[in-house]
Design a protein around this motif. Sequence first.
Motif, PDB file in Angstrom:
ATOM      1  N   VAL A 120       0.843  -1.201   0.000  1.00 49.07           N
ATOM      2  CA  VAL A 120       0.000   0.000   0.000  1.00 49.07           C
ATOM      3  C   VAL A 120       0.874   1.245   0.000  1.00 49.07           C
ATOM      4  O   VAL A 120       2.039   1.213   0.401  1.00 49.07           O
ATOM      5  N   ALA A 121       0.281   2.333  -0.459  1.00 52.85           N
ATOM      6  CA  ALA A 121       0.952   3.630  -0.488  1.00 52.85           C
ATOM      7  C   ALA A 121      -0.084   4.707  -0.178  1.00 52.85           C
ATOM      8  O   ALA A 121      -1.293   4.451  -0.242  1.00 52.85           O
ATOM      9  N   PRO A 122       0.338   5.915   0.170  1.00 53.16           N
ATOM     10  CA  PRO A 122      -0.625   7.001   0.385  1.00 53.16           C
ATOM     11  C   PRO A 122      -1.450   7.245  -0.873  1.00 53.16           C
ATOM     12  O   PRO A 122      -0.964   7.034  -1.994  1.00 53.16           O
ATOM     13  N   ARG A 150       3.305   0.478  -8.743  1.00 53.18           N
ATOM     14  CA  ARG A 150       3.690  -0.914  -8.972  1.00 53.18           C
ATOM     15  C   ARG A 150       4.920  -1.230  -8.137  1.00 53.18           C
ATOM     16  O   ARG A 150       5.567  -0.323  -7.584  1.00 53.18           O
ATOM     17  N   ILE A 151       5.249  -2.512  -8.048  1.00 54.37           N
ATOM     18  CA  ILE A 151       6.378  -2.942  -7.223  1.00 54.37           C
ATOM     19  C   ILE A 151       7.677  -2.283  -7.670  1.00 54.37           C
ATOM     20  O   ILE A 151       8.493  -1.854  -6.844  1.00 54.37           O
ATOM     21  N   VAL A 164       7.859 -13.467   1.967  1.00 58.31           N
ATOM     22  CA  VAL A 164       6.985 -13.274   0.809  1.00 58.31           C
ATOM     23  C   VAL A 164       7.268 -11.912   0.182  1.00 58.31           C
ATOM     24  O   VAL A 164       7.325 -11.776  -1.048  1.00 58.31           O
ATOM     25  N   ALA A 165       7.484 -10.911   1.024  1.00 60.87           N
ATOM     26  CA  ALA A 165       7.823  -9.586   0.510  1.00 60.87           C
ATOM     27  C   ALA A 165       9.117  -9.633  -0.287  1.00 60.87           C
ATOM     28  O   ALA A 165       9.223  -9.034  -1.376  1.00 60.87           O
ATOM     29  N   ILE A 166      10.103 -10.342   0.217  1.00 58.87           N
ATOM     30  CA  ILE A 166      11.377 -10.481  -0.494  1.00 58.87           C
ATOM     31  C   ILE A 166      11.159 -11.164  -1.839  1.00 58.87           C
ATOM     32  O   ILE A 166      11.715 -10.752  -2.868  1.00 58.87           O
ATOM     33  N   ASN A 167      10.329 -12.209  -1.851  1.00 56.35           N
ATOM     34  CA  ASN A 167      10.066 -12.935  -3.093  1.00 56.35           C
ATOM     35  C   ASN A 167       9.254 -12.104  -4.080  1.00 56.35           C
ATOM     36  O   ASN A 167       9.437 -12.213  -5.294  1.00 56.35           O
ATOM     37  N   VAL A 168       8.345 -11.290  -3.560  1.00 56.82           N
ATOM     38  CA  VAL A 168       7.577 -10.400  -4.434  1.00 56.82           C
ATOM     39  C   VAL A 168       8.516  -9.391  -5.088  1.00 56.82           C
ATOM     40  O   VAL A 168       8.436  -9.118  -6.299  1.00 56.82           O
ATOM     41  N   LEU A 169       9.411  -8.826  -4.297  1.00 53.32           N
ATOM     42  CA  LEU A 169      10.393  -7.894  -4.848  1.00 53.32           C
ATOM     43  C   LEU A 169      11.230  -8.572  -5.931  1.00 53.32           C
ATOM     44  O   LEU A 169      11.451  -8.018  -7.017  1.00 53.32           O
ATOM     45  N   ALA A 170      11.687  -9.794  -5.635  1.00 60.15           N
ATOM     46  CA  ALA A 170      12.529 -10.525  -6.587  1.00 60.15           C
ATOM     47  C   ALA A 170      11.793 -10.809  -7.887  1.00 60.15           C
ATOM     48  O   ALA A 170      12.384 -10.756  -8.977  1.00 60.15           O
ATOM     49  N   LYS A 210      -3.870   3.402  -0.609  1.00 58.17           N
ATOM     50  CA  LYS A 210      -4.303   2.696  -1.819  1.00 58.17           C
ATOM     51  C   LYS A 210      -3.460   1.432  -1.968  1.00 58.17           C
ATOM     52  O   LYS A 210      -2.281   1.401  -1.578  1.00 58.17           O
ATOM     53  N   VAL A 211      -4.065   0.383  -2.481  1.00 55.46           N
ATOM     54  CA  VAL A 211      -3.356  -0.878  -2.702  1.00 55.46           C
ATOM     55  C   VAL A 211      -2.737  -0.828  -4.091  1.00 55.46           C
ATOM     56  O   VAL A 211      -3.437  -0.663  -5.091  1.00 55.46           O
TER      57      VAL A 211
END
Length: 361
Positions: free
Chosen positions: A125-127, A134-135, A154-160, A207-208
């Motif tokens: 999410v972001a303001p 996007r990522i 999971v966050a690390i894998n999403v970034l990757a 916002k997502v």
Amino acid sequence: MNTVSKTAARAALILALALSASAQAAEVIRIGVATAGGGDPITWGGSPGGVARATHALEDAFKADGVKVEWLFFKGAGPAVNEALSNKQIDFAYQGDLPQVVGRANGLKTKLLLVSGARNNLYVVAPPASPLARIEDLKDRKVSIFRGTNGHLVAINVLAAHGLAERDIKGVNLDAGSAQAALVSNGVDAAFGGYEWFKVRDQGLAKVIYSTQGEDPALTRQASLLVREDFERDNPAQVQKVVDVFVQAAKWASDENNRDALFKIWEKSGVPYASWAAEFDKQDLAVRNSPLVDDFIIARYKAVAADALKEKLIRREVPIDGWFDTRYLEQALKTQGLTGYWTPYDASGKAVAAPRQASAQ
């Protein structure tokens, strides 16, 4: 009787003997939950365990035995639960896969009994007015990640998956509440998290920009119920009763006819009904609330252990085989006529076979 049948019979006999040989039942059963929770009394959502808590099913199950049930909630999430396990301040623990793996790597003697909240989604999410969409936009940005929890890897894998490493962002280690305050006050540019962000979104404060919903199931988080090895050894009958209650709750929480009632129960945790509706949108309750330790769950735990070692979150390999003790789960399924009720999934997350019709209990 074939070899498989003999092995199953022998395991059942060993469990039956253990259940009858429990020397002295514990007078208090303490369950640690890896969330601060909310409501009065404090509870949590997103798991059949939250149903058992909110309906006092566990307390009712032990009432005749004169055994007290205590629920302890930890704002520090999984790492705090591990500390409580280490100090023998709790007997059972509900927490996510990564902190469980870290605890095992650090020498905690536990047994994983059943799943209680599979395929939990992760969001970024972001303001509302942020240019981030996007990522890839997270590069060089200040981003909240609750390290050591089951969302961290999971966050690390999403970034990757989007060409970034954790070092490419300016990571800030914040718990859920602190992350929300930081994002709303522009203290961070974005945040990784779970269903708790829908409330903030619906208030117009976030916002997502990314969701794992509908993505590779490997990009989801798993949560399970475990027990200290010494408690299980000394109190097998009580362990069976706890598992029985969690399975009953899982059955109720898997019934689509109960979707509305389920979200209302979870709403008691302080997370709005609308947030649960968003988290479980277009997802089968029986998939998310299955207690089964199938090939998908085992594969996810093995992947978490491997990734944790690669990311240097642990210092040595963690064996997964032999950690899950499904005897109690299998007994509960059999006793409640639920053998074959839930669909097992293979390592990639695909259904192995359609569930067989089980008798309702």
